[in-house]
Design a protein around this motif. Structure first.
Motif, PDB file in Angstrom:
ATOM      1  N   ASN A   1      -5.338   8.276   8.990  1.00 39.86           N
ATOM      2  CA  ASN A   1      -4.064   8.203   9.687  1.00 39.86           C
ATOM      3  C   ASN A   1      -4.274   8.681  11.124  1.00 39.86           C
ATOM      4  O   ASN A   1      -4.038   9.831  11.458  1.00 39.86           O
ATOM      5  CB  ASN A   1      -3.034   9.075   8.951  1.00 39.86           C
TER       6      ASN A   1
ATOM      7  N   GLY B   1       3.679   5.366  13.015  1.00 38.55           N
ATOM      8  CA  GLY B   1       3.428   3.969  12.669  1.00 38.55           C
ATOM      9  C   GLY B   1       2.022   3.676  12.177  1.00 38.55           C
ATOM     10  O   GLY B   1       1.234   4.578  11.866  1.00 38.55           O
ATOM     11  N   ALA B   2       1.729   2.377  12.133  1.00 36.53           N
ATOM     12  CA  ALA B   2       0.496   1.886  11.524  1.00 36.53           C
ATOM     13  C   ALA B   2      -0.687   2.037  12.477  1.00 36.53           C
ATOM     14  O   ALA B   2      -0.514   2.219  13.686  1.00 36.53           O
ATOM     15  CB  ALA B   2       0.671   0.434  11.133  1.00 36.53           C
ATOM     16  N   GLU B   3      -1.874   1.940  11.911  1.00 37.42           N
ATOM     17  CA  GLU B   3      -3.100   1.908  12.691  1.00 37.42           C
ATOM     18  C   GLU B   3      -3.447   0.439  12.962  1.00 37.42           C
ATOM     19  O   GLU B   3      -3.269  -0.413  12.101  1.00 37.42           O
ATOM     20  CB  GLU B   3      -4.246   2.570  11.913  1.00 37.42           C
TER      21      GLU B   3
ATOM     22  N   ARG C   1      -1.082   3.925   7.314  1.00 37.50           N
ATOM     23  CA  ARG C   1      -1.675   5.165   6.795  1.00 37.50           C
ATOM     24  C   ARG C   1      -0.667   6.290   6.913  1.00 37.50           C
ATOM     25  O   ARG C   1       0.133   6.304   7.826  1.00 37.50           O
ATOM     26  CB  ARG C   1      -2.938   5.534   7.601  1.00 37.50           C
TER      27      ARG C   1
ATOM     28  N   ASP D   1      -2.860   7.471  13.919  1.00 36.16           N
ATOM     29  CA  ASP D   1      -1.649   7.487  14.740  1.00 36.16           C
ATOM     30  C   ASP D   1      -0.542   8.112  13.900  1.00 36.16           C
ATOM     31  O   ASP D   1      -0.212   7.613  12.826  1.00 36.16           O
ATOM     32  CB  ASP D   1      -1.230   6.055  15.123  1.00 36.16           C
TER      33      ASP D   1
HETATM   34 CA   LIG Z   1      -0.284   6.084  10.951  1.00 37.36          CA
END
Ligand SMILES: [Ca+2]
Ligand SMILES: [Ca+2]
Ligand SMILES: [Ca+2]
Length: 170
Positions: free
Chosen positions: A127, A132-134, A170, A129
């Motif tokens: 994870n 939000g998403a990577e 993540r 970031d």
């Molecule tokens: Ca993330």
């Protein structure tokens, strides 16, 4: 982030250097100078192929356990040995140097005539970031062993190929 397409300075310089020789109408000896430029013709005609081979960075595929497969597709129109360099990143705004570097790999693959081979390159993506998403992607460059046992040049930096950026949660 972006890839800046760069002109191949080397080949244009080679052409400029050739002009004085040819315009002077020198004898056949000057043709030897044209040798290296001609050797590059295959590459110029189809920048993607080196000695009949291509390698393509496929979209990263999210797997279980925070793993991601940064797949590479290799294809040759003859039996060949291909070496691939790979760089894996998590995208951030701005230039590539601000992206999170995930890792690098080196592969040597035997490819048979007209065979499409998938090279699996599995890496952990944490994870990275908080919000939000990577966004993950990879870059590859490759070279091919010639019939005489010598390796082609690596595809030049400007020829590193980038996959699509794929979001993984993540
Ligand atoms: Ca993330
Ligand atoms: Ca990011
Ligand atoms: Ca990040």
């Amino acid at each position: 982030m972006s890839i800046t397409p760069t002109k191949k300075a080397r080949s244009s310089r080679a052409k400029i250097a050739l002009v004085p020789f040819l315009s002077l109408g020198l004898f056949a000896g000057s043709m030897a100078v044209a040798g290296p430029a001609q050797a590059n013709n295959d590459h110029d005609r189809d920048r993607d192929r080196i000695h009949g081979c291509t390698a393509t960075p496929e979209d990263p595929r999210d797997l279980r356990g925070n793993r991601v497969d940064f797949r590479i597709e290799v294809e040759c129109n003859d039996d060949r040995v291909v070496q691939i360099r790979q760089l894996r990143y998590e995208d951030e705004r701005g230039p590539r140097r601000s992206d999170d570097f995930l890792g690098h790999s080196f592969f040597t693959v035997k490819v048979h005539e007209d065979e499409e081979k998938t090279v699996h390159s599995v890496d952990h993506v944490r994870n990275l970031d908080r919000r939000g998403a990577e966004e993950v992607y990879h870059l590859i460059s490759f070279r091919v062993k010639k019939d005489d046992g010598h390796w082609s040049d690596w595809s030049h930096w400007s020829d590193w190929k980038q996959s699509k950026i794929v979001e993984v949660d993540r």
